[in-house]
Design an enzyme around this catalytic site. Structure first.
Site, PDB file in Angstrom:
ATOM      1  N   SER A  50      -7.281  61.535  61.613  1.00  0.00           N
ATOM      2  CA  SER A  50      -7.147  60.097  61.864  1.00  0.00           C
ATOM      3  C   SER A  50      -7.022  59.903  63.371  1.00  0.00           C
ATOM      4  O   SER A  50      -6.756  60.864  64.104  1.00  0.00           O
ATOM      5  CB  SER A  50      -5.901  59.553  61.162  1.00  0.00           C
ATOM      6  OG  SER A  50      -4.742  60.098  61.772  1.00  0.00           O
ATOM      7  N   ASP A  85     -11.415  60.287  60.485  1.00  0.00           N
ATOM      8  CA  ASP A  85     -11.012  59.489  59.318  1.00  0.00           C
ATOM      9  C   ASP A  85     -10.695  58.060  59.780  1.00  0.00           C
ATOM     10  O   ASP A  85      -9.915  57.876  60.722  1.00  0.00           O
ATOM     11  CB  ASP A  85      -9.768  60.167  58.714  1.00  0.00           C
ATOM     12  CG  ASP A  85      -9.391  59.609  57.358  1.00  0.00           C
ATOM     13  OD1 ASP A  85     -10.272  59.081  56.658  1.00  0.00           O
ATOM     14  OD2 ASP A  85      -8.194  59.714  57.009  1.00  0.00           O
ATOM     15  N   GLY A 179      -1.279  56.867  50.449  1.00  0.00           N
ATOM     16  CA  GLY A 179       0.157  57.118  50.261  1.00  0.00           C
ATOM     17  C   GLY A 179       0.501  57.189  48.775  1.00  0.00           C
ATOM     18  O   GLY A 179      -0.386  57.289  47.922  1.00  0.00           O
TER      19      GLY A 179
HETATM   20  P1  13P Z   1      -3.533  59.922  50.842  1.00  0.00           P
HETATM   21  O1  13P Z   1      -2.645  60.015  52.029  1.00  0.00           O
HETATM   22  O2  13P Z   1      -3.074  58.893  49.870  1.00  0.00           O
HETATM   23  O3  13P Z   1      -3.771  61.240  50.190  1.00  0.00           O
HETATM   24  O4  13P Z   1      -4.936  59.377  51.359  1.00  0.00           O
HETATM   25  C1  13P Z   1      -5.678  60.128  52.266  1.00  0.00           C
HETATM   26  C2  13P Z   1      -6.875  59.396  52.734  1.00  0.00           C
HETATM   27  O5  13P Z   1      -7.497  58.651  52.007  1.00  0.00           O
HETATM   28  C3  13P Z   1      -7.306  59.587  54.122  1.00  0.00           C
HETATM   29  O6  13P Z   1      -8.371  58.772  54.455  1.00  0.00           O
END
Ligand code: 13P
Length: 288
Positions: A50, A85, A179
């Site tokens: 990210s 991401d 999450g």
């Molecule tokens: P989670 O943190 O819910 O596993 O989601 C990860 C995600 O979609 C990253 O883009």
């Protein structure tokens, strides 16, 4: 093996009815644990970064160099894509420059015309440079400032519009949330997923918010065109729990238990176990 675009591995996954995991990385231990597990299980893998995690790890160039060096030093031979991401427009260009092999442009918050214009531009740049590109339609819900937003469902027509621009994979909101899922979560909207899948042909679909989705829903989503599943929070929870246990048992106070190589070892092992468990469910083991 050098970093690869995610295009080929996802097309193979879509055709073979399994999904490749995108596991987000946060530091060296995370990266090492995920790469070692992928190699051990002979699974293709996508390392997600990210913008926040990129910043935390001292910038995208640091990340690219760390990942490339680790692939070499650990003799990783399975296909590995390094993927931005939820990239902003500016973030996408930074990652292209830093040597990522895949990016996600999250234009879901722009009006559809602007999302189309920016995505079209990035499709051309990525094609020229050999990167894969993920686009998003219909925002993925999640916790922001303590408020859990419900996952939005994408409009299948808009999905087709974006897919037709030539992106390599498409994230469509189907009631999924980043999450932990709240107790009153209604589950994934398979009606939306089926409608999107019908519109976009063979396009590999991406399921965000992989943490905590029950196995039967994951399998059904794969049967409806999902070929990439993103997991982040679950590795974080597993790491935190194992580290807490180590400290609560007083192990950091015994001998040289305070050495970070010892202190962080149970957490790293927990990430490996989580990645393995997910890869088993996704069906990507042995597909490298
Ligand atoms: P989670 O943190 O819910 O596993 O989601 C990860 C995600 O979609 C990253 O883009």
């Amino acid at each position: 093996m050098a970093l690869v675009s995610a295009k080929e591995m996802l097309e193979k996954a879509r055709a073979g009815k399994y999904a490749v995991g995108q596991f987000n990385i946060n530091n060296l231990e995370w990266t090492k644990s995920i790469l070692q597990t992928a190699q051990e299980l002979q699974a293709p893998v996508i390392l997600g970064v990210s913008e926040g995690a990129g910043k935390y790890m001292c910038g995208f160039k640091t990340v690219t160099n760390m990942v490339k060096a680790m692939i070499e030093e650990l003799n990783i031979t399975v296909p590995v894509a390094l993927h931005l991401d939820h990239g902003s427009y500016e973030g996408c260009y930074k990652c292209i420059e830093a040597g990522f092999s895949s990016i996600m442009f999250d234009g879901s918050h722009f009006p559809i015309e602007e999302n189309v214009a920016k995505t079209t531009e990035l499709v051309n740049v990525c094609r020229e440079k050999g990167l894969s590109l993920e686009a998003e339609v219909g925002s993925i819900g999640g916790e922001e400032d303590g408020v859990v937003g419900a996952g939005e469902c994408a409009d299948p027509e808009e999905c087709k519009k974006i897919a037709d621009l030539g992106v390599d994979m498409l994230a469509a909101g189907i009631g999924n949330i980043h999450g932990k899922y709240p107790a009153n979560w209604k589950g994934l909207s398979f009606e939306t997923l089926a409608a999107v899948n019908e519109k976009v042909g063979e396009m590999p679909l991406v399921l965000h918010g992989g943490t905590g989705i029950p196995t039967d829903m994951i399998k059904k989503a794969i049967s409806l065109g999902v070929a990439k599943i993103n997991v982040n929070t679950e590795c974080q929870l597993a790491f935190a729990e194992a580290t807490r246990k180590y400290v609560e048992e007083g192990k950091d106070l015994q001998g040289k238990g305070f050495d970070p190589r010892k202190l962080l070892a149970p957490g790293a092992a927990a990430i490996k176990a989580t990645v393995k468990e997910k890869m088993e469910i996704f069906g990507c083991i042995g597909k490298a």
